[in-house]
Design a protein around this motif. Structure first.
Motif, PDB file in Angstrom:
ATOM      1  N   GLY A 100       0.816  -1.200   0.000  1.00  9.75           N
ATOM      2  CA  GLY A 100       0.000   0.000   0.000  1.00  9.75           C
ATOM      3  C   GLY A 100       0.854   1.257   0.000  1.00  9.75           C
ATOM      4  N   VAL A 101       0.176   2.397  -0.079  1.00  9.11           N
ATOM      5  CA  VAL A 101       0.825   3.710  -0.075  1.00  9.11           C
ATOM      6  C   VAL A 101       0.258   4.514   1.087  1.00  9.11           C
ATOM      7  CG1 VAL A 101       1.249   5.831  -1.364  1.00  9.11           C
ATOM      8  CG2 VAL A 101       1.092   3.647  -2.575  1.00  9.11           C
ATOM      9  N   VAL A 102       1.166   5.089   1.889  1.00  5.34           N
ATOM     10  CA  VAL A 102       0.751   5.844   3.073  1.00  5.34           C
ATOM     11  C   VAL A 102       0.332   7.249   2.670  1.00  5.34           C
ATOM     12  CG1 VAL A 102       1.510   6.768   5.302  1.00  5.34           C
ATOM     13  CG2 VAL A 102       2.271   4.498   4.559  1.00  5.34           C
ATOM     14  N   PRO A 160      11.448   5.778  20.135  1.00  5.03           N
ATOM     15  CA  PRO A 160      10.537   4.666  19.867  1.00  5.03           C
ATOM     16  C   PRO A 160      10.696   3.553  20.898  1.00  5.03           C
ATOM     17  CG  PRO A 160      12.408   4.584  18.370  1.00  5.03           C
ATOM     18  CD  PRO A 160      12.542   5.858  19.149  1.00  5.03           C
ATOM     19  N   SER A 161       9.699   2.715  20.999  1.00  4.47           N
ATOM     20  CA  SER A 161       9.758   1.551  21.883  1.00  4.47           C
ATOM     21  C   SER A 161       8.992   0.402  21.236  1.00  4.47           C
ATOM     22  CB  SER A 161       9.162   1.871  23.250  1.00  4.47           C
ATOM     23  OG  SER A 161       7.797   2.255  23.131  1.00  4.47           O
ATOM     24  N   ILE A 162       9.456  -0.811  21.490  1.00  6.13           N
ATOM     25  CA  ILE A 162       8.804  -2.002  20.921  1.00  6.13           C
ATOM     26  C   ILE A 162       7.378  -2.088  21.466  1.00  6.13           C
ATOM     27  CG2 ILE A 162       8.857  -4.509  20.767  1.00  6.13           C
ATOM     28  CD1 ILE A 162      11.106  -3.200  19.250  1.00  6.13           C
ATOM     29  N   GLY A 163       6.437  -2.284  20.555  1.00  7.53           N
ATOM     30  CA  GLY A 163       5.044  -2.432  20.957  1.00  7.53           C
ATOM     31  C   GLY A 163       4.247  -1.143  20.940  1.00  7.53           C
ATOM     32  N   MET A 164       4.908   0.006  20.716  1.00 12.13           N
ATOM     33  CA  MET A 164       4.157   1.262  20.703  1.00 12.13           C
ATOM     34  C   MET A 164       3.226   1.300  19.490  1.00 12.13           C
ATOM     35  SD  MET A 164       6.930   4.185  19.508  1.00 12.13           S
ATOM     36  CE  MET A 164       5.767   5.467  19.942  1.00 12.13           C
ATOM     37  N   GLU A 165       2.127   2.015  19.630  1.00 11.62           N
ATOM     38  CA  GLU A 165       1.123   2.068  18.579  1.00 11.62           C
ATOM     39  C   GLU A 165       1.385   3.241  17.636  1.00 11.62           C
ATOM     40  OE1 GLU A 165      -2.654   2.144  20.527  1.00 11.62           O
ATOM     41  OE2 GLU A 165      -2.669  -0.035  20.850  1.00 11.62           O
ATOM     42  N   ILE A 166       1.254   2.969  16.337  1.00 12.39           N
ATOM     43  CA  ILE A 166       1.475   4.001  15.314  1.00 12.39           C
ATOM     44  C   ILE A 166       0.298   3.961  14.344  1.00 12.39           C
ATOM     45  CG2 ILE A 166       2.952   4.779  13.432  1.00 12.39           C
ATOM     46  CD1 ILE A 166       5.317   3.571  14.848  1.00 12.39           C
ATOM     47  N   PRO A 167      -0.535   4.992  14.341  1.00 12.03           N
ATOM     48  CA  PRO A 167      -1.673   5.030  13.406  1.00 12.03           C
ATOM     49  C   PRO A 167      -1.208   5.446  12.006  1.00 12.03           C
ATOM     50  CG  PRO A 167      -1.671   6.977  14.807  1.00 12.03           C
ATOM     51  CD  PRO A 167      -0.538   6.131  15.273  1.00 12.03           C
ATOM     52  N   LEU A 168      -1.740   4.781  10.976  1.00 14.21           N
ATOM     53  CA  LEU A 168      -1.404   5.115   9.591  1.00 14.21           C
ATOM     54  C   LEU A 168      -2.671   5.146   8.758  1.00 14.21           C
ATOM     55  CD1 LEU A 168       1.745   2.884   8.865  1.00 14.21           C
ATOM     56  CD2 LEU A 168       1.725   5.341   9.316  1.00 14.21           C
ATOM     57  N   ASN A 169      -2.699   6.078   7.816  1.00 14.24           N
ATOM     58  CA  ASN A 169      -3.748   6.120   6.811  1.00 14.24           C
ATOM     59  C   ASN A 169      -3.110   5.698   5.486  1.00 14.24           C
ATOM     60  OD1 ASN A 169      -5.431   7.158   8.769  1.00 14.24           O
ATOM     61  ND2 ASN A 169      -5.090   9.291   8.152  1.00 14.24           N
ATOM     62  N   TYR A 170      -3.700   4.714   4.811  1.00 13.04           N
ATOM     63  CA  TYR A 170      -3.084   4.235   3.580  1.00 13.04           C
ATOM     64  C   TYR A 170      -4.145   3.692   2.626  1.00 13.04           C
ATOM     65  CZ  TYR A 170      -3.599  -0.478   5.611  1.00 13.04           C
ATOM     66  OH  TYR A 170      -4.096  -1.631   6.162  1.00 13.04           O
ATOM     67  N   TYR A 171      -3.748   3.563   1.379  1.00  7.64           N
ATOM     68  CA  TYR A 171      -4.610   2.910   0.389  1.00  7.64           C
ATOM     69  C   TYR A 171      -3.799   1.815  -0.293  1.00  7.64           C
ATOM     70  CZ  TYR A 171      -2.256   6.155  -2.857  1.00  7.64           C
ATOM     71  OH  TYR A 171      -1.328   6.862  -3.567  1.00  7.64           O
ATOM     72  N   THR A 172      -4.460   0.802  -0.812  1.00  3.50           N
ATOM     73  CA  THR A 172      -3.759  -0.371  -1.341  1.00  3.50           C
ATOM     74  C   THR A 172      -3.618  -0.362  -2.860  1.00  3.50           C
ATOM     75  OG1 THR A 172      -5.848  -1.597  -1.407  1.00  3.50           O
ATOM     76  CG2 THR A 172      -4.488  -1.814   0.582  1.00  3.50           C
ATOM     77  N   ASP A 173      -4.443   0.380  -3.564  1.00  3.88           N
ATOM     78  CA  ASP A 173      -4.371   0.425  -5.021  1.00  3.88           C
ATOM     79  C   ASP A 173      -4.585   1.858  -5.481  1.00  3.88           C
ATOM     80  OD1 ASP A 173      -4.245  -2.516  -5.749  1.00  3.88           O
ATOM     81  OD2 ASP A 173      -6.079  -2.461  -4.525  1.00  3.88           O
ATOM     82  N   ILE A 180      -9.450   5.371   1.705  1.00  2.00           N
ATOM     83  CA  ILE A 180      -8.373   5.402   2.703  1.00  2.00           C
ATOM     84  C   ILE A 180      -8.682   4.431   3.841  1.00  2.00           C
ATOM     85  CG2 ILE A 180      -7.086   6.837   4.328  1.00  2.00           C
ATOM     86  CD1 ILE A 180      -6.532   7.446   1.404  1.00  2.00           C
ATOM     87  N   ILE A 181      -7.688   3.614   4.184  1.00  2.00           N
ATOM     88  CA  ILE A 181      -7.819   2.678   5.307  1.00  2.00           C
ATOM     89  C   ILE A 181      -7.111   3.288   6.514  1.00  2.00           C
ATOM     90  CG2 ILE A 181      -7.268   0.356   6.134  1.00  2.00           C
ATOM     91  CD1 ILE A 181      -7.090  -0.451   3.124  1.00  2.00           C
ATOM     92  N   GLN A 182      -7.806   3.403   7.611  1.00  2.00           N
ATOM     93  CA  GLN A 182      -7.223   3.913   8.858  1.00  2.00           C
ATOM     94  C   GLN A 182      -6.963   2.721   9.771  1.00  2.00           C
ATOM     95  OE1 GLN A 182     -10.069   6.775  10.313  1.00  2.00           O
ATOM     96  NE2 GLN A 182      -9.381   8.376   8.906  1.00  2.00           N
ATOM     97  N   GLU A 183      -5.701   2.562  10.161  1.00  2.00           N
ATOM     98  CA  GLU A 183      -5.342   1.399  10.975  1.00  2.00           C
ATOM     99  C   GLU A 183      -4.226   1.766  11.940  1.00  2.00           C
ATOM    100  OE1 GLU A 183      -4.181  -3.337  10.356  1.00  2.00           O
ATOM    101  OE2 GLU A 183      -4.684  -2.064   8.652  1.00  2.00           O
ATOM    102  N   THR A 184      -4.292   1.194  13.132  1.00  2.00           N
ATOM    103  CA  THR A 184      -3.235   1.411  14.129  1.00  2.00           C
ATOM    104  C   THR A 184      -2.342   0.170  14.172  1.00  2.00           C
ATOM    105  OG1 THR A 184      -4.638   2.840  15.470  1.00  2.00           O
ATOM    106  CG2 THR A 184      -2.721   1.855  16.554  1.00  2.00           C
ATOM    107  N   PHE A 185      -1.051   0.404  13.908  1.00  2.00           N
ATOM    108  CA  PHE A 185      -0.085  -0.698  13.873  1.00  2.00           C
ATOM    109  C   PHE A 185       0.764  -0.706  15.140  1.00  2.00           C
ATOM    110  CE2 PHE A 185      -1.079  -0.025   9.410  1.00  2.00           C
ATOM    111  CZ  PHE A 185      -1.125  -1.318   8.900  1.00  2.00           C
TER     112      PHE A 185
END
Length: 834
Positions: A100-102, A160-173, A180-185
């Motif tokens: 995908g593209v952010v 940064p720290s391992i396990g911290m949450e990072i929200p991203l908005n992205y599309y796949t095509d 736009i897909i909103q997801e917290t990684f």
């Protein structure tokens, strides 16, 4: 075997003779050990510095490329990937695909981010070795990501720290870019990516898991590529061509060579050949010294070897005695030379590499390749054995009767009574060439050493730093906005800067984003795009929809130095009027079909005037790709006048301020500027005078390195002279005593010997100042072809210094040797030599 059959198996005796001969020749041993040690040190140092420099630069380039792979195949099928694993010239195969593209946030600025999945081989063997400071693990769960430190900082995450949450908005095509897909990684790890931190590109990749890739049905065949590490990197271009036939690739399956190997094809071979040439040269200089020392020593010990023959020693055994002596001395000289070379590698090589500008001290790669130490042992040992072979044959060939008559003095002195009343300087001239071979070796080794020293110092002195700075810097001081698009370099700062004494003018570089109309005329550019890996999975429609780039605004006056570069001359007046635009590229031929540019400015929300208005410009020329350090996005970077930028954007974001100051004010202006900036991390400062000081330090590093090596080579020649002269005086002990006994005063003998030494110096200097200078100038002309800012400058002070050193040594050596002999009476010296 013959020795045993005829009852002459005296091996233990030969060992004793070898030991005793070594003990009896301490002065000769010192010279030999020094020669072997210097040869080892020189060869080890050249290998160490050369290979470390090559590996450091190559590792930096690999980190810059972001992969260890040599090439990539776009959209490979499953069968083609299986076939890749069977090819004998393919070492590793890794795969990856776009997910995908952010969608950027305002804080992230001008960065293009894609979500990408890599398989285990791609990550562990090809990607991870190209990164540094890796923390955590590659994503395994569907909601895990791994991000570079540079991208995290753009996101506002400094710790940064391992396990911290990072929200991203992205599309796949691209066709669903509005969905736009909103997801917290969850952050699974991070690393330092040189491809992002050190390059002018503003694109990077966020790593995602296989599970996320599967969720959206992404595959290597549709959305990715296969990265390939070949078995032999010197044949990358050849292997890339072979892949087309071996895999049966279609037109939509390009083979992209990593730019590092495309640009540096043949460079590794050239470097290896250069190192080999230098090593051969060092072997030759070491050979001269070792051969001359042994040649003189054996000439001095001829009676000893003749006596050995009378008691049954065979020529083969005499050769063995000589060779064994040299090998035993190698066991001292070579380890000492290797230890010194190792210390040099650990302490000096990183400093030299960093000062030469290849890479920082902390990131320098110090090579401990076995080749270095095998070469540092093998070549000096080979040199010593080769140098000992001919003198050993001489020792073995002389008969016992000839040995008994041998005096150690080559040639005869006729009419010695007449000579005793002749001119000492005339006698000295005749004495030098009584042994023409010995004189030739000494003169040649002195000539070689001094010429090498002058050649190196000529190249260093001819490197005109100021000329390079003038070509590389457009202004005296440069302020860079590190927080673009934030307006850090605003009008209030410019007003402060204008108050600094000596400031003559300030030119702003503005930077905004734009959209460029895509057409067939840009196909050549896309096919050779610097971000080939990132765009390889994009379709023609994707490229057309995302043909966005950067828009740079400058004053026409700053383009003067580029007026006649890269193709057609630039019309500065038309540029200032806004009639033409320029493209930043190093390959103008890629735009040969482009006649005009249709630009749609991309307005930030707060400055939005019109989001769709398109402007037409005639393509009026080119500037280098590195111009202003902007780089490019998918579309090429376009340069227009600041007048146009202000007309479009009102207050365009200032990326850079170029300041010029009056002569003599540079240092004070630099200090004042640093005080104004203070600790503002959003502004970086580059100074012409500071850069010049850095280059002067690099120049000094080259002088220290090259001067030291060439001085050691010159020292070999000087040691050759000292050894020859001292042995010659000792060998002629009886002759000198005879001259004194028939009327020649000690003062005259002393003057004769000093004249001999000075003749060596004068002949050497005549050769150096004629043929040597021609050689140095020829080397400079070759150097100038590679370094355009080189200006021939003769190293007068080093030349005078080395001349004085040689004159002093050539004066002192014979004088000191005769002084040690003259302590004995004439009678004692005559009796001793009977």
């Amino acid at each position: 075997m013959n020795d045993i059959l005829f009852g002459n198996n005296n091996g233990p005796i030969l060992k004793k003779l070898t030991k005793r001969s070594l003990k009896a020749n301490k002065r000769r041993n010192f010279f030999l050990v020094m020669a072997i040690m210097l040869t080892t040190l020189l060869i080890g140092s050249v290998f160490s510095v050369g290979m470390s420099l090559v590996e450091s630069v190559k590792m930096e380039q690999i980190r810059f490329a972001g992969t260890m792979a040599h090439a990539a195949v776009g959209h490979p099928t499953t069968e083609q990937i299986k076939r890749l694993h069977t090819l004998d010239y393919v070492k590793e195969v890794g795969t990856g695909n776009s997910v995908g593209v952010v969608q950027n946030t305002a804080d992230m600025g001008n960065i293009s981010l894609t979500l990408h999945y890599f398989d285990k081989t791609e990550w562990e063997e090809l990607r991870a070795p190209a990164y540094v400071d890796i923390v955590g693990n590659y994503p395994e769960k569907e909601n895990e990501i791994m991000v570079s430190r540079g991208v995290l900082e753009r996101m506002g995450i400094d710790t940064p720290s391992i396990g911290m949450e990072i929200p991203l908005n992205y599309y796949t095509d691209s066709e669903n870019r509005d969905s736009i897909i909103q997801e917290t990684f969850t952050l699974s790890g991070w690393f330092t990516s040189y491809a992002f931190v050190q390059s002018t590109e503003t694109a990077d990749v966020i790593f995602v898991s296989h599970a996320l890739s599967q969720r959206y049905g992404k595959t290597v065949e549709k959305d990715g590529s296969a990265s390939i590490l070949f078995a032999d990197e010197s044949r990358v271009s050849e292997y890339c061509n072979a892949l087309v036939a071996d895999l049966g690739l279609a037109e939509n399956q390009p083979v992209a060579m990593v730019q590092l190997y495309e640009a540096d094809a043949g460079q590794g071979t050239a470097t290896l050949l250069s190192l080999c040439a230098i090593v051969v040269f060092l072997i030759f200089t070491g050979y001269l010294l070792i051969y001359n020392i042994l040649y003189i020593s054996i000439s001095h010990d001829v009676q000893f070897y003749g006596l050995l023959k009378t008691i049954g020693t065979t020529p083969k055994q005499i050769k063995r005695i000589v060779i064994r002596q040299v090998i035993r001395l190698c066991l001292i000289g070579i380890p000492v030379g290797i230890i010194l070379s190792l210390l040099l590698s650990l302490g000096v090589v990183p400093f030299l590499i960093s000062e030469l500008g290849a890479i920082s001290t902390e990131e320098a790669v110090v090579s401990f390749s076995p080749i270095i130490y095998v070469g540092a042992v093998f070549f000096p040992l080979l040199t010593a054995i080769l140098a000992a072979s001919k003198p050993a044959r001489k020792a073995a060939s002389i008969s016992p009767i000839e040995a008994q008559k041998y005096t150690g003095v080559i040639g005869t002195v006729k009419h010695i009574r007449t000579l005793a009343h002749g001119k000492p300087y005339r006698m000295a001239w005749r004495n030098i060439f009584r042994d023409k071979k010995r004189a030739g070796v000494v003169l040649f080794s002195l000539f070689l050493g001094v010429t090498t020293f002058l050649s190196v110092t000529t190249l260093v002195f001819s490197t005109d730093v100021s000329k390079y700075i003038d070509s590389a810097f457009e202004s005296d001081l440069v302020l860079d906005n590190e927080t673009w698009p934030a307006q850090t370099l605003d009008d209030s700062l410019v007003e402060q800067l204008m108050l600094i004494p000596g400031v003559e003018n300030i030119h702003a570089t503005t930077w905004e984003e734009m959209r460029l109309d895509y057409s067939d005329a840009f196909r050549g550019y896309i096919a050779n795009h610097p971000m080939q890996e990132q765009i390889s999975a994009l379709s023609e429609q994707d490229i057309e929809d995302n043909f966005n780039g950067f828009l740079i605004g400058v004053d026409g006056e700053t383009l003067t130095k580029y007026r006649d570069r890269l193709g057609n001359p630039i019309d500065i007046e038309a540029f200032d009027r806004g009639e033409i635009a320029l493209i930043a590229t190093d390959n103008p031929e890629l735009f040969s079909n482009v006649q005009e540019l249709n630009i749609t400015p991309s307005y930030r929300e707060e400055n939005s005037v019109s989001n769709q208005q398109e402007y037409k410009f005639v393509l009026g020329g080119f500037v280098p790709f590195s111009y202003k350090g902007i780089g490019s996005s998918l579309a090429p970077t376009v340069i227009v006048s600041n007048t146009i930028m202000q007309e479009w954007f009102g207050e365009p974001a200032v990326k850079q301020l170029d300041m010029n100051v009056a002569s003599g004010y540079e240092k004070n202006a630099f200090i004042a500027l640093k005080q104004i900036i203070g600790n503002n991390s959003g502004i970086s400062l580059t100074s012409r005078i500071e850069s010049m000081e850095e280059l002067d330090r690099a120049k000094m590093a080259v002088l220290v390195l090259g001067g030291s090596i060439s001085f050691v080579i010159a020292l070999i020649g000087i040691l050759n002279f000292v050894n020859v002269m001292s042995v010659s005086v000792v060998a002629r002990k009886r002759e000198l005593a005879t001259l004194e006994s028939i009327g020649m005063s000690r003062k005259q003998v002393r003057k004769m010997l000093i004249s001999e030494g000075l003749y060596y110096a004068i002949i050497t200097l005549v050769l150096v100042l004629s043929a040597g200078n021609l050689i140095a100038y020829g080397i400079f002309k070759l150097f100038q072809q590679q370094v355009s800012f080189a200006v021939f400058t003769y190293p007068l002070i080093p030349a005078v210094s080395i001349i004085l050193v040689i004159m002093i040594i050539c004066f002192i050596t014979p004088e000191r040797m005769y002084r040690s002999l003259s302590r004995e009476t004439i009678t004692e010296r005559l009796r001793e030599t009977e």
